[in-house]
Design an enzyme around this catalytic site. Structure first.
Site, PDB file in Angstrom:
ATOM      1  CD  GLU A   1       0.288  -6.013   7.558  1.00 41.74           C
ATOM      2  OE1 GLU A   1       0.653  -5.039   8.298  1.00 41.74           O
ATOM      3  OE2 GLU A   1       1.210  -6.440   6.577  1.00 41.74           O
TER       4      GLU A   1
ATOM      5  CE  LYS B   1       0.594  -3.733   4.890  1.00 47.22           C
ATOM      6  NZ  LYS B   1       1.384  -2.739   5.131  1.00 47.22           N
TER       7      LYS B   1
END
Ligand code: 13P
Length: 342
Positions: A177, A219
């Site tokens: 992420e 992400k």
């Protein structure tokens, strides 16, 4: 590394109509969010909030996996039932946030690097024994005067690669992420340029470290103007900028892209996701891994009062269902009016 098992888990997390719920805010962050809606923060309030939401009936219809905080992975409900049991009962895959948060990057004012590699190999073994099958690591990139620098981006990319390799060694799917924060007055083009730079750097390092791209998920943020920018953009423009950035940077072997919400309004994120999927097919599944855009409305309704639990659960169910519809471009803004998502 069991590549087949990693791939199977990654694909299950982005199965049609499903997405991941991030319920892994740190105690300090969750306390701030509870306080902001008038709830007195405490260990019990955090536990009760997480417990009532995880118990939402039918959540497994739309949610494939939940990212838990370590306290929750090891914790129990008010009645002493392990949280992991609740998650399994819903037919949902258990995930765990494994980074230890962001710290100032020495010599690079305004930039952060994520910590948590020390002892990670041993922690991963423990998390797996507790039932986890996937993990998450977040880094933040700030856009500002002269930042992000290449050094800042590369420092985080290197750490992502070491984390992802360790997670896969333990047969745990890594969710990578890299969040380009929405703070700032930059326009959409600058966000696009920075997001592309970051994703290129991240995938270069992942490949250098021999991370199995078929057994991981990305992400990212959606590409849009900074929070304090005066630039106004339509959903169409956000979607176009985000898709072109992803198509230019994300290898086709990656099974799925699961967006973070980053402080965007819940309905707005659902609309972005819906339009992106309408414009598919893409080489990867386009799904969600929201925290605030899934549980935020439920927190506001709950207010820390048991009497509001059914209404709060309905809010989470509704957001999960609408985002599920957005996975196949079937979401309509009018559905927001329906109690259970139309
Ligand atoms: P938000 O959807 O609230 O950005 O949270 C996603 C997340 O997991 C942050 O690490």
């Amino acid at each position: 590394m069991d590549q087949a098992a990693l791939k199977e888990t990654a694909q299950a997390l982005v199965a049609p109509g499903k997405g991941v719920w991030a319920n892994d805010a740190s105690p300090a962050t969750l306390d701030k969010r509870l306080e902001a809606v008038g709830i007195v923060p405490s260990e019990e309030a955090r536990r009760d909030f997480r417990e009532m939401l995880i118990k939402t009936e039918g959540l497994g219809e739309f949610i494939s996996g939940i990212i838990l905080h370590e306290d929750t992975l090891k914790g129990n409900t008010k009645d002493g039932i392990p949280f992991t049991e609740l998650v399994k009962k819903q037919g949902i895959i258990i995930g765990i946030k494994v980074d230890k948060g962001t710290k100032d990057l020495a010599n690079f004012p305004g930039e952060k690097v994520t910590e948590g590699l020390d002892g990670l190999r041993e922690r991963l073994v423990e998390y797996k024994e507790l039932g986890a099958r996937f993990t998450k690591w977040r880094a933040v990139i700030t856009i500002g005067d002269g930042i992000p620098t290449d050094v800042g981006i590369e420092a985080n990319s290197e750490v992502f690669a070491r984390y992802a390799a360790l997670a896969q060694e333990a047969d745990l799917v890594p969710i990578v992420e890299p969040e380009v924060l929405m703070e700032g007055s930059h326009g959409i083009e600058r966000c696009k340029e920075v997001t592309a730079r970051v994703l290129k750097s991240v995938f270069k390092k992942l490949v250098d470290h021999k991370v199995f791209l078929g057994g991981m998920l990305l992400k990212p943020n959606v590409v849009h103007p900074g929070k304090d920018s005066s630039e106004e953009v339509e959903n169409e423009k956000v979607v176009e900028a985000t898709l072109s950035t992803l198509h230019n940077t994300v290898p086709t072997e990656v099974p799925g892209v699961v967006f973070l919400s980053g402080g965007d309004a819940a309905g707005e994120m659902t609309a972005h996701l819906d339009l992106m999927n309408e414009k598919g097919p893409h080489p990867w599944e386009l799904a969600f891994s929201f925290e605030r855009a899934l549980e935020g409305p439920a927190m506001e309704v709950w207010k820390g009062d048991d009497a509001n639990i059914p209404a709060a659960q309905k809010e989470l169910y509704k957001r999960a269902k609408l985002n599920s519809l957005a996975r196949s471009g079937q979401y309509k803004a009018e559905m927001e009016k329906g109690e259970n998502g139309g």
